[in-house]
Design an enzyme around this catalytic site. Structure first.
Site, PDB file in Angstrom:
ATOM      1  N   SER A  60      12.003   7.798  -8.403  1.00  0.00           N
ATOM      2  CA  SER A  60      11.297   6.540  -8.099  1.00  0.00           C
ATOM      3  C   SER A  60       9.804   6.759  -7.870  1.00  0.00           C
ATOM      4  CB  SER A  60      11.915   5.842  -6.894  1.00  0.00           C
ATOM      5  OG  SER A  60      12.202   6.755  -5.884  1.00  0.00           O
ATOM      6  N   GLU A  95      18.151  18.345  -6.676  1.00  0.00           N
ATOM      7  CA  GLU A  95      18.860  17.266  -5.972  1.00  0.00           C
ATOM      8  C   GLU A  95      20.030  16.795  -6.823  1.00  0.00           C
ATOM      9  OE1 GLU A  95      16.381  14.248  -3.951  1.00  0.00           O
ATOM     10  OE2 GLU A  95      14.693  15.518  -4.457  1.00  0.00           O
ATOM     11  N   SER A 123       0.824  -1.216   0.000  1.00  0.00           N
ATOM     12  CA  SER A 123       0.000   0.000   0.000  1.00  0.00           C
ATOM     13  C   SER A 123       0.860   1.268   0.000  1.00  0.00           C
ATOM     14  CB  SER A 123      -0.951  -0.008   1.198  1.00  0.00           C
ATOM     15  OG  SER A 123      -0.214  -0.065   2.404  1.00  0.00           O
ATOM     16  N   ASP A 155      10.315  -8.530   0.401  1.00  0.00           N
ATOM     17  CA  ASP A 155       9.410  -9.688   0.303  1.00  0.00           C
ATOM     18  C   ASP A 155       8.983  -9.972  -1.139  1.00  0.00           C
ATOM     19  OD1 ASP A 155       9.627  -9.380   3.013  1.00  0.00           O
ATOM     20  OD2 ASP A 155       7.490  -9.096   3.402  1.00  0.00           O
ATOM     21  N   GLU A 171       9.328   0.126  -6.374  1.00  0.00           N
ATOM     22  CA  GLU A 171      10.714  -0.234  -6.026  1.00  0.00           C
ATOM     23  C   GLU A 171      10.989  -1.726  -6.202  1.00  0.00           C
ATOM     24  OE1 GLU A 171      12.058   1.831  -2.572  1.00  0.00           O
ATOM     25  OE2 GLU A 171      13.915   0.666  -2.453  1.00  0.00           O
ATOM     26  N   ARG A 211      20.070   5.239  -9.536  1.00  0.00           N
ATOM     27  CA  ARG A 211      18.835   6.009  -9.716  1.00  0.00           C
ATOM     28  C   ARG A 211      19.083   7.499  -9.539  1.00  0.00           C
ATOM     29  NH1 ARG A 211      14.651   7.715  -5.759  1.00  0.00           N
ATOM     30  NH2 ARG A 211      16.278   7.114  -4.295  1.00  0.00           N
ATOM     31  N   ARG A 257      24.503  10.409  -6.647  1.00  0.00           N
ATOM     32  CA  ARG A 257      24.560   9.815  -5.316  1.00  0.00           C
ATOM     33  C   ARG A 257      25.659   8.780  -5.114  1.00  0.00           C
ATOM     34  NH1 ARG A 257      18.476   8.771  -3.449  1.00  0.00           N
ATOM     35  NH2 ARG A 257      18.208  11.023  -3.393  1.00  0.00           N
ATOM     36  N   HIS A 269      19.561   2.591   0.852  1.00  0.00           N
ATOM     37  CA  HIS A 269      18.398   3.457   0.638  1.00  0.00           C
ATOM     38  C   HIS A 269      17.425   2.924  -0.400  1.00  0.00           C
ATOM     39  CE1 HIS A 269      16.255   7.264   0.511  1.00  0.00           C
ATOM     40  NE2 HIS A 269      16.492   7.404  -0.779  1.00  0.00           N
ATOM     41  N   GLY A 300      12.449  14.365  -0.370  1.00  0.00           N
ATOM     42  CA  GLY A 300      12.821  15.312  -1.436  1.00  0.00           C
ATOM     43  C   GLY A 300      11.671  15.661  -2.346  1.00  0.00           C
ATOM     44  N   GLY A 301      11.031  14.651  -2.962  1.00  0.00           N
ATOM     45  CA  GLY A 301       9.886  14.931  -3.810  1.00  0.00           C
ATOM     46  C   GLY A 301       9.819  14.062  -5.049  1.00  0.00           C
ATOM     47  N   HIS A 339      22.221   6.086   0.314  1.00  0.00           N
ATOM     48  CA  HIS A 339      21.996   7.535   0.388  1.00  0.00           C
ATOM     49  C   HIS A 339      23.149   8.130   1.178  1.00  0.00           C
ATOM     50  CE1 HIS A 339      20.205  11.437   0.989  1.00  0.00           C
ATOM     51  NE2 HIS A 339      19.177  11.096   0.236  1.00  0.00           N
TER      52      HIS A 339
HETATM   53  P1  FAD Z   1       6.588   1.247  -0.564  1.00  0.00           P
HETATM   54  O1  FAD Z   1       6.144   2.634  -0.572  1.00  0.00           O
HETATM   55  O2  FAD Z   1       7.746   0.858   0.169  1.00  0.00           O
HETATM   56  O3  FAD Z   1       5.352   0.331  -0.238  1.00  0.00           O
HETATM   57  C1  FAD Z   1       5.524  -1.063  -0.060  1.00  0.00           C
HETATM   58  C2  FAD Z   1       4.286  -1.605   0.594  1.00  0.00           C
HETATM   59  O4  FAD Z   1       4.306  -3.011   0.569  1.00  0.00           O
HETATM   60  C3  FAD Z   1       4.135  -1.221   2.054  1.00  0.00           C
HETATM   61  O5  FAD Z   1       2.787  -0.932   2.271  1.00  0.00           O
HETATM   62  C4  FAD Z   1       4.537  -2.489   2.795  1.00  0.00           C
HETATM   63  O6  FAD Z   1       3.980  -2.618   4.070  1.00  0.00           O
HETATM   64  C5  FAD Z   1       3.982  -3.519   1.859  1.00  0.00           C
HETATM   65  N1  FAD Z   1       4.580  -4.845   1.953  1.00  0.00           N
HETATM   66  C6  FAD Z   1       5.888  -5.188   1.870  1.00  0.00           C
HETATM   67  N2  FAD Z   1       6.000  -6.535   1.959  1.00  0.00           N
HETATM   68  C7  FAD Z   1       4.755  -7.029   2.096  1.00  0.00           C
HETATM   69  C8  FAD Z   1       4.224  -8.323   2.238  1.00  0.00           C
HETATM   70  N3  FAD Z   1       4.986  -9.435   2.269  1.00  0.00           N
HETATM   71  N4  FAD Z   1       2.890  -8.474   2.360  1.00  0.00           N
HETATM   72  C9  FAD Z   1       2.074  -7.382   2.359  1.00  0.00           C
HETATM   73  N5  FAD Z   1       2.525  -6.127   2.241  1.00  0.00           N
HETATM   74  C10 FAD Z   1       3.849  -5.964   2.088  1.00  0.00           C
HETATM   75  N6  FAD Z   1      11.898   8.533  -3.810  1.00  0.00           N
HETATM   76  C11 FAD Z   1      11.622   9.637  -4.525  1.00  0.00           C
HETATM   77  O7  FAD Z   1      11.310   9.550  -5.719  1.00  0.00           O
HETATM   78  N7  FAD Z   1      11.646  10.863  -3.924  1.00  0.00           N
HETATM   79  C12 FAD Z   1      11.967  11.028  -2.614  1.00  0.00           C
HETATM   80  O8  FAD Z   1      11.959  12.130  -2.108  1.00  0.00           O
HETATM   81  C13 FAD Z   1      12.289   9.878  -1.857  1.00  0.00           C
HETATM   82  N8  FAD Z   1      12.645   9.993  -0.555  1.00  0.00           N
HETATM   83  C14 FAD Z   1      12.837   8.858   0.184  1.00  0.00           C
HETATM   84  C15 FAD Z   1      13.107   8.963   1.531  1.00  0.00           C
HETATM   85  C16 FAD Z   1      13.228   7.826   2.317  1.00  0.00           C
HETATM   86  C17 FAD Z   1      13.516   7.948   3.789  1.00  0.00           C
HETATM   87  C18 FAD Z   1      13.105   6.553   1.720  1.00  0.00           C
HETATM   88  C19 FAD Z   1      13.229   5.315   2.543  1.00  0.00           C
HETATM   89  C20 FAD Z   1      12.867   6.437   0.360  1.00  0.00           C
HETATM   90  C21 FAD Z   1      12.732   7.583  -0.417  1.00  0.00           C
HETATM   91  N9  FAD Z   1      12.470   7.498  -1.783  1.00  0.00           N
HETATM   92  C22 FAD Z   1      12.212   8.629  -2.507  1.00  0.00           C
HETATM   93  C23 FAD Z   1      12.240   6.212  -2.412  1.00  0.00           C
HETATM   94  C24 FAD Z   1      10.729   6.001  -2.524  1.00  0.00           C
HETATM   95  O9  FAD Z   1      10.125   6.458  -1.350  1.00  0.00           O
HETATM   96  C25 FAD Z   1      10.355   4.566  -2.744  1.00  0.00           C
HETATM   97  O10 FAD Z   1      11.142   4.003  -3.750  1.00  0.00           O
HETATM   98  C26 FAD Z   1       8.901   4.448  -3.135  1.00  0.00           C
HETATM   99  O11 FAD Z   1       8.113   5.089  -2.191  1.00  0.00           O
HETATM  100  C27 FAD Z   1       8.510   3.000  -3.259  1.00  0.00           C
HETATM  101  O12 FAD Z   1       7.134   2.918  -3.422  1.00  0.00           O
HETATM  102  P2  FAD Z   1       6.476   1.489  -3.506  1.00  0.00           P
HETATM  103  O13 FAD Z   1       5.005   1.711  -3.592  1.00  0.00           O
HETATM  104  O14 FAD Z   1       7.134   0.707  -4.558  1.00  0.00           O
HETATM  105  O15 FAD Z   1       6.871   0.785  -2.129  1.00  0.00           O
HETATM  106  C1  SIN Z   2      15.967  12.638  -0.527  1.00  0.00           C
HETATM  107  O1  SIN Z   2      15.098  13.424  -0.178  1.00  0.00           O
HETATM  108  O2  SIN Z   2      17.166  12.855  -0.430  1.00  0.00           O
HETATM  109  C2  SIN Z   2      15.555  11.334  -1.095  1.00  0.00           C
HETATM  110  C3  SIN Z   2      15.256  11.472  -2.517  1.00  0.00           C
HETATM  111  C4  SIN Z   2      15.260  10.144  -3.186  1.00  0.00           C
HETATM  112  O3  SIN Z   2      15.693   9.153  -2.628  1.00  0.00           O
HETATM  113  O4  SIN Z   2      14.838  10.113  -4.346  1.00  0.00           O
END
Ligand code: FAD
Ligand code: SIN
Length: 544
Positions: free
Chosen positions: A388, A118, A11, A220, A372, A383, A287, A348, A46-47, A241
């Protein structure tokens, strides 16, 4: 057995965006392992990178992405994602997302996006909500999901394994049919069946000892897809990071790259700037280069951290632009308007993952992967910051269109319930926590920012031993969340090392002292790992 038209695992931005797009056409289950907001998305600072200003262009965003990706990006995928970005951003705003704006300077007046900068970006193009972009995005998407009666959210449900027709013993083309899901509240394993399954489980930062990621990031999805037989690609490209807060009481708190975008400068503990020796863009270099430079300075000086200094900016600006970072650091006794921030690199982002096309299709029909967890080829070997969230938005839209256009004909597969066999309660939780720590430390020490063949070999042996122990020792125990995640981090660690050992060069985030230069023959070549027979042996899960 629970039947849905679409099953979404995860989610974060990828899962929620996909669910909203398919919900008008069928019943959707979102399965998520903690509360629905808990995700990497929620912590994004960041955004979102997207071309929205007159000074910018698709061409420049594509060029910056390709440059950061160090010759490994798939250019067609990069173009599609960059060019479709603005339309997806507009939809997000329509759902209620509010990006930070500013007054337009000059006589015309009005409002415009306050675009951030960035590392690796040659233009200001990062749409943000101050330094809490992820929280706003997640909030807007969850509010929209809550308004759709067709979507049912299962919190505290952890997907264990994908169900495929091949695994059930059916002949003919393989197809994903659903997933077995562990309900933390009841301790039971439920069967979810659906014609379309989306893996949106995010990344694997927790495979490393130090990470910016929250606890959910245990890889997972990659592990499940691997066990189901899908190709996993480019896992050697783990992005570190450069600037995670270094404080004994702070767990995984990121100091956004946007701080460097607003002039923050990296310094050694004695106050000397060092990035000018490593790259013309200094503290705003891509990075991989910044993280390696910090690692080099820490090793050279023996220091535990370096410093990030933004004190030259006016204090009101810093407090207004970075309220979350300012508040959090202050809690740890650091006033970032008056003193530099101690920082260290930390794991990261997972640039590789389940191999997909830009529409989220994996090798297994009926199984899509977005966000991701997926490897589309956008990021290549490194990246570009803030690409992302953009990728997740664009690919979730395309995957939803694909899932709707390619609904499989109904078929009568008999899916057995999960069988625990003669499972007992595990009474040796210390073994679980020991193995968790051992894998994470081994990955940090041997498969980190700087690698060697010897270290990779050592890691491979250690992890293979642990894998065996996990497979043999635990298979007949009752499932628990910790055990399931341990099994997954071991599998993902194995995949990272397997990919790293395949690549005889240094490129982007994969830096190996035994091959310090890139090899042109390896540009545009993915490393792929698949399940070896050993892991196909009976073990966890139902004997099918
Ligand atoms: P997530 O948002 O990680 O969602 C994964 C979901 O899967 C979660 O709900 C989790 O609970 C669920 N899940 C996992 N395993 C299971 C399972 N076995 N069963 C059921 N549910 C499960 N990217 C940018 O582009 N800009 C940014 O500014 C940026 N800043 C970041 C800052 C931080 C601190 C971090 C950690 C990352 C950042 N990133 C940024 C990277 C970006 O946030 C992620 O790559 C992106 O949000 C991933 O989205 P997603 O929906 O693929 O996964
Ligand atoms: C950050 O805000 O530095 C994270 C941005 C990213 O991971 O894309």
């Amino acid at each position: 057995m629970k039947h849905f038209d679409f099953l979404v695992l995860g989610s974060g931005i990828a899962g929620l965006s996909f669910a909203l797009k398919v919900a008008p056409h069928g019943r959707v289950a979102i399965v998520t392992k903690k509360n629905s907001a808990e995700s990497n998305t929620n912590y994004a600072q960041g955004g979102i990178a997207a071309v929205t200003s007159k000074e910018d262009s698709f061409e420049i965003h594509v060029r910056d992405t390709l440059e950061a990706g160090a010759g490994l990006c798939r250019e067609g995928v990069v173009r599609t994602i960059v060019e479709e970005g603005p339309a997806r951003i507009a939809e997000l705003i329509e759902l209620g997302m509010r990006f930070t704006e500013r007054e337009v300077p000059g006589p015309e007046g009005g409002r415009e996006f306050d675009l951030g900068k960035e590392g690796g970006h040659s233009k200001r193009r990062i749409l943000h909500a101050k330094d809490m972009t992820g929280r706003e995005v997640e909030g807007a998407l969850l509010a929209a999901v809550a308004a759709r009666p067709n979507i049912q959210v299962y919190e505290n449900h952890l997907a264990i394994d994908l169900i495929t027709s091949q695994k059930l013993g059916y002949v003919g083309p393989n197809r994903c049919l659903g997933a077995y899901v562990f309900d933390r509240a009841t301790g039971q394993v439920d069967t979810f069946a659906a014609a379309g399954v989306l893996l949106a489980t995010g990344g694997c930062g927790k495979v490393y000892l130090y990470t910016t990621n929250p606890d959910i990031a245990t890889g997972d999805g990659v592990a499940m897809a691997y066990r189901a037989g899908a190709a996993i690609a480019n896992m050697e490209f783990i992005q570190f990071h450069p600037t995670c807060l270094y404080h004994p009481k702070a767990k995984s708190f990121l100091i956004s790259e946007a701080v460097r975008g607003e002039g923050g400068v990296l310094k050694t503990l004695d106050g000397v700037e060092f990035m000018d020796q490593h790259h013309p863009r200094k503290s705003l270099a891509p990075r991989d280069i910044v993280a390696r430079a910090i690692d080099h300075e820490m090793k050279r000086t023996g220091a535990d951290c370096v410093l990030l200094d933004i004190t030259h900016q006016p204090a009101p600006f810093v407090r207004e632009r970075f309220p979350n970072i300012y508040r959090t650091c202050l809690q740890y006794g650091i006033d970032i308007t008056r003193e530099p921030i101690p920082v260290v690199p930390a794991a990261h982002y997972q640039c590789g993952g389940v191999l997909t096309n830009v529409d989220g299709e994996t090798e297994i029909p009926g199984l899509l992967a977005v966000g991701e967890v997926a490897c589309t080829g956008l990021h290549g070997a490194n990246r570009l910051a803030s690409n992302s969230l953009l990728e997740a938005l664009v690919c979730a839209h395309r995957a939803a269109q694909t899932a709707l256009a390619r609904r499989p004909a109904p078929a009568d597969f008999q899916i057995p319930d999960w069988q625990s066999g003669n499972a007992q309660n595990p009474d040796e939780m210390v073994v679980v926590s020991h193995n968790w720590d051992e894998i994470r430390r081994c990955m940090w020490d041997y498969v980190g920012i700087v690698r060697t063949n010897k270290r990779l070999e050592r890691a491979q042996k250690r992890i293979a031993n642990l894998q065996e122990e996990i497979q043999q020792y635990y298979w007949d125990f009752t499932v628990t969340g910790d055990l399931l995640e341990l099994r997954n981090i071991a599998t993902v660690a194995e995949a990272i090392v397997a990919c790293a050992r395949q690549r005889p060069e240094s490129r982007g985030l994969h830096y190996n002292l035994d091959y310090p230069a890139p090899d042109p023959a390896w540009a545009q070549r993915d490393t792929v790992t698949r399940k070896p027979d050993r892991l196909a042996a009976p073990g966890w899960g139902p004997e099918l």
